[in-house]
Write an enzyme that holds these catalytic residues in place. Structure first.
Site, PDB file in Angstrom:
ATOM      1  N   GLU A 129      -1.068  14.398   5.323  1.00 19.80           N
ATOM      2  CA  GLU A 129      -2.507  14.536   5.097  1.00 19.80           C
ATOM      3  C   GLU A 129      -3.283  13.528   5.943  1.00 19.80           C
ATOM      4  O   GLU A 129      -2.783  12.439   6.233  1.00 19.80           O
ATOM      5  CB  GLU A 129      -2.826  14.316   3.616  1.00 19.80           C
ATOM      6  N   CYS A 142      -8.660   8.547   8.558  1.00 17.77           N
ATOM      7  CA  CYS A 142      -7.507   7.854   7.987  1.00 17.77           C
ATOM      8  C   CYS A 142      -6.291   8.710   8.296  1.00 17.77           C
ATOM      9  O   CYS A 142      -6.218   9.862   7.853  1.00 17.77           O
ATOM     10  CB  CYS A 142      -7.735   7.704   6.476  1.00 17.77           C
ATOM     11  N   CYS A 149       6.979   8.093   2.524  1.00 20.17           N
ATOM     12  CA  CYS A 149       7.134   6.663   2.810  1.00 20.17           C
ATOM     13  C   CYS A 149       8.343   6.146   2.039  1.00 20.17           C
ATOM     14  O   CYS A 149       8.583   6.560   0.904  1.00 20.17           O
ATOM     15  CB  CYS A 149       5.883   5.890   2.379  1.00 20.17           C
ATOM     16  N   CYS A 153       6.410   1.484  -3.224  1.00 19.96           N
ATOM     17  CA  CYS A 153       5.424   0.764  -4.049  1.00 19.96           C
ATOM     18  C   CYS A 153       5.102   1.657  -5.266  1.00 19.96           C
ATOM     19  O   CYS A 153       4.693   2.810  -5.087  1.00 19.96           O
ATOM     20  CB  CYS A 153       4.164   0.473  -3.244  1.00 19.96           C
ATOM     21  N   CYS A 156       1.782   3.913  -5.785  1.00 21.52           N
ATOM     22  CA  CYS A 156       1.317   4.738  -4.666  1.00 21.52           C
ATOM     23  C   CYS A 156       1.969   6.113  -4.705  1.00 21.52           C
ATOM     24  O   CYS A 156       3.199   6.228  -4.783  1.00 21.52           O
ATOM     25  CB  CYS A 156       1.646   4.031  -3.354  1.00 21.52           C
ATOM     26  N   CYS A 384      -7.149   5.947  -1.207  1.00 21.21           N
ATOM     27  CA  CYS A 384      -5.978   5.107  -0.930  1.00 21.21           C
ATOM     28  C   CYS A 384      -4.861   5.365  -1.932  1.00 21.21           C
ATOM     29  O   CYS A 384      -5.084   5.297  -3.142  1.00 21.21           O
ATOM     30  CB  CYS A 384      -6.344   3.636  -1.047  1.00 21.21           C
TER      31      CYS A 384
HETATM   32  N1  SAH Z   1       1.776   1.774   4.047  1.00 22.06           N
HETATM   33  C1  SAH Z   1       0.634   1.046   4.451  1.00 22.06           C
HETATM   34  C2  SAH Z   1      -0.553   1.938   4.771  1.00 22.06           C
HETATM   35  C3  SAH Z   1      -0.813   3.104   3.866  1.00 22.06           C
HETATM   36  S1  SAH Z   1      -1.332   2.748   2.228  1.00 22.06           S
HETATM   37  C4  SAH Z   1       0.274  -0.004   3.413  1.00 22.06           C
HETATM   38  O1  SAH Z   1       0.787   0.063   2.315  1.00 22.06           O
HETATM   39  O2  SAH Z   1      -0.480  -0.896   3.760  1.00 22.06           O
HETATM   40  C5  SAH Z   1      -3.045   2.291   2.452  1.00 22.06           C
HETATM   41  C6  SAH Z   1      -3.559   1.328   1.408  1.00 22.06           C
HETATM   42  O3  SAH Z   1      -3.681   1.970   0.122  1.00 22.06           O
HETATM   43  C7  SAH Z   1      -2.651   0.130   1.178  1.00 22.06           C
HETATM   44  O4  SAH Z   1      -3.397  -1.055   1.122  1.00 22.06           O
HETATM   45  C8  SAH Z   1      -2.032   0.451  -0.163  1.00 22.06           C
HETATM   46  O5  SAH Z   1      -1.550  -0.689  -0.797  1.00 22.06           O
HETATM   47  C9  SAH Z   1      -3.185   1.098  -0.876  1.00 22.06           C
HETATM   48  N2  SAH Z   1      -2.794   1.861  -2.061  1.00 22.06           N
HETATM   49  C10 SAH Z   1      -1.652   2.517  -2.298  1.00 22.06           C
HETATM   50  N3  SAH Z   1      -1.695   3.129  -3.498  1.00 22.06           N
HETATM   51  C11 SAH Z   1      -2.901   2.854  -4.033  1.00 22.06           C
HETATM   52  C12 SAH Z   1      -3.561   3.220  -5.249  1.00 22.06           C
HETATM   53  N4  SAH Z   1      -2.980   3.991  -6.135  1.00 22.06           N
HETATM   54  N5  SAH Z   1      -4.821   2.748  -5.459  1.00 22.06           N
HETATM   55  C13 SAH Z   1      -5.432   1.971  -4.533  1.00 22.06           C
HETATM   56  N6  SAH Z   1      -4.869   1.603  -3.377  1.00 22.06           N
HETATM   57  C14 SAH Z   1      -3.613   2.041  -3.117  1.00 22.06           C
HETATM   58 FE1  SF4 Z   2       4.254   3.249   1.503  1.00 18.89          FE
HETATM   59 FE2  SF4 Z   2       2.384   3.642  -0.320  1.00 18.89          FE
HETATM   60 FE3  SF4 Z   2       3.683   1.296  -0.233  1.00 18.89          FE
HETATM   61 FE4  SF4 Z   2       1.916   1.948   1.717  1.00 18.89          FE
HETATM   62  S1  SF4 Z   2       1.462   1.619  -0.440  1.00 18.89           S
HETATM   63  S2  SF4 Z   2       3.988   1.092   1.972  1.00 18.89           S
HETATM   64  S3  SF4 Z   2       2.257   4.187   1.843  1.00 18.89           S
HETATM   65  S4  SF4 Z   2       4.596   3.296  -0.706  1.00 18.89           S
END
Ligand code: SAH
Ligand code: SF4
Length: 391
Positions: A129, A142, A149, A153, A156, A384
């Protein structure tokens, strides 16, 4: 700022000037096996490599520049539009170097059409996406760097599905070129007052961990920022790479001579909590990752952006705000707080408004520049951490 759900309008497949509606109804038989590498594309290649590729096809090397102008400047891959190239040459070059890598499956919009999420299908069937957002005076896209991934985390949505595969340089660039086409067609602004009519900012904050797909991402940064006709001609200063903190890759990025902004997804100032929120912290703990990221900031002269998703009663305690402030006080960094966006896999909630306010207050008191990110795209699961690419 939270956008009002009343403004939300899930449009499903919209007819657009880019032929998306027709493409969305077309269900291709997938030409590549799942997980296969996509075919080579002009946007994978540096200018000298393009000339070599064109020569290998039996054409004059200068044709490479003409082809690049069609792709990056005129935003076309249609041989019929390439009237400065002889007929058989255009067909041969377009077929060999401009394959369609991503097909739009679905587009949803909200914020009166100013936020637009597109689900793409790769030639092997992977789904990714991208999200296009118009703000006063700037337009940000974006992009995803991986299908899925592997960083796990827990808050996410992308991480919950695991990694399918890396995207190629051209698959990343295609997301931005598609955004440029959308803007050129006037499709982001139903009122027709497109401002600006070009992508001004690119953030690697879609699906995937960009620094885990280092080579392709660096190639994409070059294509996005190389001057026309060799690339899209964006300023490096308007490109942001967001990472969970792969230390060797951050150090390597500092040696590339770029001036792109780095965003570090910290989410906790202490190892005990960060080990659980960002599992890669078990490999590169806070001190090390912050050292590398601040090193990047000092080396490039670009202020580091610290991403911190505020999660109620998990990482939003006043003492964690103070701890974060101690880590960052006087350093070239600012904090971008992200109210947690809901994802299907967790019951965690965004911080309560008082908790968020107190967190901000303590950081600012310590003179750490702090902003709270808007929740653009939340009602279309385009904010995000919500990108899960479900077909
Ligand atoms: N993998 C990279 C970039 C993609 S995620 C990273 O983690 O930095 C983009 C941003 O969204 C990151 O700062 C991530 O921590 C944040 N993010 C992920 N899940 C989220 C959520 N449920 N609510 C708010 N931010 C989130
Ligand atoms: Fe991957 Fe989501 Fe963690 Fe970013 S926040 S590194 S996209 S699992």
């Amino acid at each position: 700022m939270t956008s009002s759900p009343r403004r939300s309008q899930v449009a499903g497949v919209r007819a657009t000037g880019t032929g998306e509606a027709a493409a969305a109804q077309w269900r291709p038989s997938l030409p590549l096996a799942a997980g296969s590498k996509p075919p080579q594309h002009l946007a994978d290649l540096a200018p000298a490599e393009r000339r070599a590729a064109v020569a290998a096809l039996g054409e004059k090397p200068f044709r490479a520049e003409q082809l690049a102008r069609h792709y990056f400047t005129r935003l076309t891959t249609d041989p019929a539009a390439m009237t400065d190239l002889p007929g058989p040459t255009r067909d041969r070059l377009a077929e060999a170097l401009l394959p369609t890598l991503l097909t739009p499956v679905r587009t949803v919009t909200c914020d009166a059409g100013e936020t637009r999420k597109t689900l793409w299908r790769g030639l092997d069937g992977v789904l990714v996406e991208s999200v296009l957002m118009r703000y006063p005076g700037r337009t940000t896209v974006c992009v995803s760097s991986q299908a899925g991934c592997g960083m796990g985390c827990p808050f996410c949505a992308t991480g919950q599905g695991g990694l399918q595969r890396n995207l190629s340089t051209a698959e990343i660039v295609e997301q931005v070129v598609a955004a440029e086409r959308t803007l050129a067609a006037g499709d982001l602004t139903p009122d027709g007052s497109a401002d600006p009519a070009h992508v001004s900012n690119v953030v690697f904050m879609g699906m995937g961990e960009p620094l885990a797909n280092y080579r392709a991402v660096i190639g994409a940064v070059r294509r996005l920022t190389d001057p026309a006709p060799h690339g899209l001609g964006l300023s490096q200063r308007t490109v942001t790479v967001s990472t969970v903190g792969l230390v060797p890759a951050i150090t390597k990025l500092a040696s590339e001579g770029f001036s792109v902004r780095l965003a570090l997804s910290l989410h906790a100032p202490d190892d005990e909590l960060r080990d659980t929120l960002v599992p890669v912290n078990q490999r590169w703990p806070v001190k090390q990752v912050l050292g590398a990221a601040l090193g990047y900031a000092e080396h490039t002269g670009r202020r580091l952006s610290i991403e911190y998703a505020l999660i109620d009663d998990v990482n939003d305690q006043p003492e964690r705000a103070d701890h974060l402030a101690r880590l960052l006080r006087g350093r070239p960094a600012h904090v971008n707080l992200i109210p947690l966006n809901p994802t299907p896999g967790t019951s965690w909630q965004a911080s309560a408004p008082e908790g968020q306010r107190e967190f901000v207050r303590r950081l600012r008191l310590a003179k750490v520049p702090t902003t709270v990110r808007d929740t653009r795209g939340r009602e279309i699961s385009g904010a995000c951490g919500q990108l899960a690419a479900v077909g």
